[in-house]
Write a protein that holds these residues in place. Structure first.
Motif, short mmCIF file in Angstrom:
data_model
loop_
_atom_site.label_atom_id
_atom_site.label_comp_id
_atom_site.label_asym_id
_atom_site.label_seq_id
_atom_site.Cartn_x
_atom_site.Cartn_y
_atom_site.Cartn_z
N UNK A 136 0.84 -1.20 0.00
CA UNK A 136 0.00 0.00 0.00
C UNK A 136 0.87 1.24 0.00
N UNK A 137 0.50 2.21 -0.82
CA UNK A 137 1.18 3.51 -0.82
C UNK A 137 0.45 4.41 0.16
N UNK A 138 1.18 4.86 1.19
CA UNK A 138 0.61 5.73 2.21
C UNK A 138 1.49 6.96 2.39
N UNK A 139 0.91 8.03 2.87
CA UNK A 139 1.67 9.26 3.08
C UNK A 139 2.10 9.45 4.53
N UNK A 140 1.49 8.68 5.44
CA UNK A 140 1.87 8.74 6.85
C UNK A 140 1.62 7.36 7.47
#
Length: 311
Positions: free
Chosen positions: A168-172
């Motif tokens: 999964x690409x997450x920012x935080x």
């Protein structure tokens, strides 16, 4: 008595719930901006789905409007910042649609991986082309999920059930990553380079428009499969078409479009491409999801007026 304008079709449960709470309902389906501007001043709340736009022009004429309610998730058809600046609440119901959209992701994937459309059409033509329909399994494949919100989480759960590897690409940092026992990355490039399948679950904002373009497709594995059930413009459609023609992109499952229905030449070419499974924005179109979204958005409207107006 508060007046509510319903501009797009909602479930009967939504209508019944609002009427039972004493709201007066009027129905004007898919009005133009000009027509909506002429009547919006009569209403305390308006309910829309994706077809009706609530623009600055409409808001300027909404002299008594307290609530704009989106019976769904995406808010890109509403000028949110301007509405809020005018003291108008913007409500939506993203929690209602997650399961339906996640299931549609796998409907698209299985259709692609098992050649379902080709098999069905050939049978109806009286053909038996079993050996020409060799498919592939989802098991063991790596799926990259761009956006781990409610829908992304439901996709991850189902991917795990299929025995897939999930990135999964997450920012935080998110606790759910550990709970789901999946991998996560803060690098979009890392996800693009390592995924057999890429599925997008992000809102359309100025920052996410054309998030996937020629550069990003070039970083992907050869033979990647791309699924988009979020918003059409998060992918540069012309770049996707180029990737399909070159063979870089093996196939795509697309449920959302820049124009709905598609009308540009490149959009129509994308729809007709033999390795594209195209659906007309039906990810959330299940009876169960529409009943849930109707009940949830009705309750949010009722609660808003009860808490903020009926004092």
């Amino acid at each position: 008595m508060f007046r509510v304008l319903i501009c797009d079709k909602v479930s009967e449960k939504c209508v019944a719930k609002l009427r039972a709470a004493g709201f007066q309902l009027d129905f004007v389906y898919k009005p133009s901006i000009e027509d909506l501007s002429k009547i919006i001043g009569r209403y305390d709340a308006v309910i829309v789905r994706s077809s009706t736009r609530i623009t600055r022009e409409v808001i300027d004429r909404a002299s008594r409007l307290k609530v704009i309610a989106r019976a769904g998730a995406g808010l890109d058809n509403i000028d949110i910042s301007y509405a809020v600046s005018r003291g108008i609440a913007v409500l939506n119901a993203p929690e209602a649609l997650s399961i339906a959209v996640a299931e549609h992701v796998f409907a698209l994937l299985l259709t692609i991986f098992r050649n379902i459309c080709l098999a069905n059409n050939s049978m109806k033509r009286g053909e038996w082309i079993k050996h020409a329909l060799l498919g592939r399994e989802l098991f063991g494949k790596t799926i990259g999920i761009i956006g781990l919100g409610r829908i992304g989480v439901e996709v991850a759960k189902r991917a795990k059930a299929f025995g897939m590897n999930v990135i999964a690409y997450i920012r935080r940092p998110k606790k759910i990553v550990e709970e789901l026992n999946i991998s996560a990355t803060f690098s979009l490039e890392e996800l693009l380079r390592n995924s057999d399948i890429i599925t997008l679950h992000i809102p359309l904002t100025p920052q996410t428009r054309h998030m996937i373009g020629e550069r990003e497709i070039a970083l992907m594995k050869d033979g990647v499969v791309i699924i988009n059930t979020s918003r059409g413009a998060v992918i540069d459609g012309k770049a996707l078409l180029k990737g399909l023609k070159s063979g870089k992109v093996l196939a795509a499952g697309i449920d959302v479009w820049v124009n709905e229905p598609p009308k540009e030449t490149w959009e129509l070419e994308l729809v007709k491409h033999p390795r594209v499974i195209a659906t007309p924005h039906i990810g959330s179109m299940t009876r169960e999801a529409q009943d849930r979204v109707g009940e949830i958005i009705a309750q949010k409207i009722i609660d808003y007026f009860k808490i903020n107006i009926d004092k």
